[in-house]
Design a protein around this motif. Sequence first.
Motif, PDB file in Angstrom:
ATOM      1  N   ARG A 183     -11.874  16.279  50.098  1.00 31.16           N
ATOM      2  CA  ARG A 183     -11.566  15.254  51.078  1.00 31.16           C
ATOM      3  C   ARG A 183     -12.057  13.942  50.489  1.00 31.16           C
ATOM      4  N   LEU A 184     -11.166  12.956  50.447  1.00 29.72           N
ATOM      5  CA  LEU A 184     -11.475  11.655  49.852  1.00 29.72           C
ATOM      6  C   LEU A 184     -11.490  10.584  50.936  1.00 29.72           C
ATOM      7  N   HIS A 185     -12.552   9.823  50.950  1.00 26.94           N
ATOM      8  CA  HIS A 185     -12.685   8.705  51.888  1.00 26.94           C
ATOM      9  C   HIS A 185     -12.722   7.430  51.054  1.00 26.94           C
ATOM     10  N   LEU A 186     -11.740   6.553  51.267  1.00 30.64           N
ATOM     11  CA  LEU A 186     -11.610   5.327  50.481  1.00 30.64           C
ATOM     12  C   LEU A 186     -11.706   4.115  51.391  1.00 30.64           C
ATOM     13  N   ALA A 187     -12.678   3.251  51.100  1.00 29.48           N
ATOM     14  CA  ALA A 187     -12.826   1.978  51.811  1.00 29.48           C
ATOM     15  C   ALA A 187     -12.704   0.884  50.759  1.00 29.48           C
ATOM     16  N   SER A 188     -11.807  -0.076  50.992  1.00 26.09           N
ATOM     17  CA  SER A 188     -11.600  -1.145  50.018  1.00 26.09           C
ATOM     18  C   SER A 188     -11.530  -2.500  50.699  1.00 26.09           C
ATOM     19  N   VAL A 189     -11.761  -3.523  49.867  1.00 25.21           N
ATOM     20  CA  VAL A 189     -11.726  -4.914  50.321  1.00 25.21           C
ATOM     21  C   VAL A 189     -10.928  -5.694  49.288  1.00 25.21           C
ATOM     22  N   THR A 190      -9.957  -6.497  49.749  1.00 30.54           N
ATOM     23  CA  THR A 190      -9.161  -7.337  48.863  1.00 30.54           C
ATOM     24  C   THR A 190      -9.395  -8.791  49.236  1.00 30.54           C
ATOM     25  N   ASN A 191      -9.887  -9.562  48.287  1.00 28.41           N
ATOM     26  CA  ASN A 191     -10.182 -10.987  48.508  1.00 28.41           C
ATOM     27  C   ASN A 191     -10.995 -11.214  49.781  1.00 28.41           C
ATOM     28  N   GLY A 192     -11.976 -10.342  50.006  1.00 30.55           N
ATOM     29  CA  GLY A 192     -12.871 -10.509  51.144  1.00 30.55           C
ATOM     30  C   GLY A 192     -12.394  -9.906  52.446  1.00 30.55           C
ATOM     31  N   ALA A 193     -11.150  -9.428  52.515  1.00 30.23           N
ATOM     32  CA  ALA A 193     -10.614  -8.843  53.744  1.00 30.23           C
ATOM     33  C   ALA A 193     -10.547  -7.326  53.601  1.00 30.23           C
ATOM     34  N   ALA A 194     -11.087  -6.626  54.590  1.00 28.94           N
ATOM     35  CA  ALA A 194     -11.086  -5.166  54.559  1.00 28.94           C
ATOM     36  C   ALA A 194      -9.670  -4.625  54.641  1.00 28.94           C
ATOM     37  N   ASP A 195      -9.371  -3.642  53.801  1.00 27.41           N
ATOM     38  CA  ASP A 195      -8.091  -2.934  53.843  1.00 27.41           C
ATOM     39  C   ASP A 195      -8.250  -1.742  54.783  1.00 27.41           C
ATOM     40  N   PRO A 196      -7.133  -1.173  55.265  1.00 21.59           N
ATOM     41  CA  PRO A 196      -7.255   0.029  56.097  1.00 21.59           C
ATOM     42  C   PRO A 196      -7.970   1.148  55.318  1.00 21.59           C
ATOM     43  N   VAL A 197      -8.876   1.835  55.990  1.00 15.69           N
ATOM     44  CA  VAL A 197      -9.575   2.969  55.386  1.00 15.69           C
ATOM     45  C   VAL A 197      -8.566   4.087  55.169  1.00 15.69           C
ATOM     46  N   GLN A 198      -8.699   4.765  54.044  1.00 15.71           N
ATOM     47  CA  GLN A 198      -7.798   5.867  53.726  1.00 15.71           C
ATOM     48  C   GLN A 198      -8.604   7.153  53.610  1.00 15.71           C
ATOM     49  N   ASP A 199      -8.156   8.179  54.330  1.00 15.64           N
ATOM     50  CA  ASP A 199      -8.745   9.512  54.228  1.00 15.64           C
ATOM     51  C   ASP A 199      -7.635  10.451  53.803  1.00 15.64           C
ATOM     52  N   THR A 200      -7.818  11.101  52.654  1.00 14.05           N
ATOM     53  CA  THR A 200      -6.813  12.005  52.121  1.00 14.05           C
ATOM     54  C   THR A 200      -7.511  13.249  51.581  1.00 14.05           C
ATOM     55  N   GLU A 201      -6.694  14.203  51.162  1.00 13.10           N
ATOM     56  CA  GLU A 201      -7.207  15.393  50.517  1.00 13.10           C
ATOM     57  C   GLU A 201      -6.440  15.593  49.226  1.00 13.10           C
ATOM     58  N   ALA A 202      -7.130  16.068  48.195  1.00 18.19           N
ATOM     59  CA  ALA A 202      -6.483  16.304  46.904  1.00 18.19           C
ATOM     60  C   ALA A 202      -7.034  17.595  46.303  1.00 18.19           C
ATOM     61  N   CYS A 203      -6.154  18.306  45.604  1.00 17.63           N
ATOM     62  CA  CYS A 203      -6.535  19.523  44.904  1.00 17.63           C
ATOM     63  C   CYS A 203      -6.920  19.146  43.473  1.00 17.63           C
ATOM     64  N   LEU A 204      -8.165  19.409  43.114  1.00 12.92           N
ATOM     65  CA  LEU A 204      -8.640  19.143  41.764  1.00 12.92           C
ATOM     66  C   LEU A 204      -8.746  20.480  41.040  1.00 12.92           C
ATOM     67  N   ARG A 205      -7.950  20.635  39.988  1.00 12.30           N
ATOM     68  CA  ARG A 205      -7.870  21.900  39.253  1.00 12.30           C
ATOM     69  C   ARG A 205      -8.825  21.914  38.062  1.00 12.30           C
ATOM     70  N   ALA A 206      -9.222  23.113  37.669  1.00 15.88           N
ATOM     71  CA  ALA A 206     -10.170  23.297  36.568  1.00 15.88           C
ATOM     72  C   ALA A 206      -9.676  22.629  35.291  1.00 15.88           C
ATOM     73  N   GLU A 207      -8.390  22.758  34.972  1.00 14.88           N
ATOM     74  CA  GLU A 207      -7.867  22.171  33.738  1.00 14.88           C
ATOM     75  C   GLU A 207      -7.932  20.638  33.767  1.00 14.88           C
ATOM     76  N   GLU A 208      -7.800  20.035  34.927  1.00 20.85           N
ATOM     77  CA  GLU A 208      -7.907  18.580  35.044  1.00 20.85           C
ATOM     78  C   GLU A 208      -9.356  18.120  34.877  1.00 20.85           C
ATOM     79  N   LEU A 209     -10.273  18.969  35.300  1.00 25.67           N
ATOM     80  CA  LEU A 209     -11.688  18.599  35.315  1.00 25.67           C
ATOM     81  C   LEU A 209     -12.442  19.056  34.073  1.00 25.67           C
ATOM     82  N   ALA A 210     -11.739  19.652  33.125  1.00 27.31           N
ATOM     83  CA  ALA A 210     -12.390  20.149  31.908  1.00 27.31           C
ATOM     84  C   ALA A 210     -13.064  19.015  31.134  1.00 27.31           C
ATOM     85  N   ASP A 211     -12.487  17.827  31.171  1.00 22.97           N
ATOM     86  CA  ASP A 211     -13.057  16.652  30.511  1.00 22.97           C
ATOM     87  C   ASP A 211     -13.159  15.546  31.555  1.00 22.97           C
TER      88      ASP A 211
END
Length: 163
Positions: free
Chosen positions: A35-63
Amino acid sequence: MCPRRLRGIGAVSVLAGLAIGAESEVAVLEPGSYRLHLASVTNGAADPVQDTEACLRAEELADLGAYFMPSLEGTEARCEAKREPGPDPRKIDYRMHCEGDGFTTDAATNVTIESPQRFTLTLRMDSRTATESALVTAEIEGRRVGSCAAGPVAPSSGPDAAP
């Protein structure tokens, strides 16, 4: 611009993960659904918070260094990314400079592996043209919530991958 496998802040997003071992060991991230929680600010103004989910596989995480290496997507640019060395195996830091037709972008990403099932990522990206500039800062927290869903799932392509 973000680590290569996360997308979400338009052309820029981030995703991250790692695990900690002893000081002499290399940090690792446990594969699974995050589960990914992303909070960002662009030029001092808060962007909408994003909550997503992603599958991280062993082969992607090897390095993990390669997984979290920043990239600029959605535009033609010449980029140079450099990993910043450090003594803490739980941290992965990059600096990146890109030049494109009429713009430049400088970015810094800092990933900390809090545990094998939790990471944080900080992004600071400064883009400039002759007439405009944009400063984006983002904080991402990733927490493993279980195994990846069964069935065909598109790879996350790293912290820059579009959801």
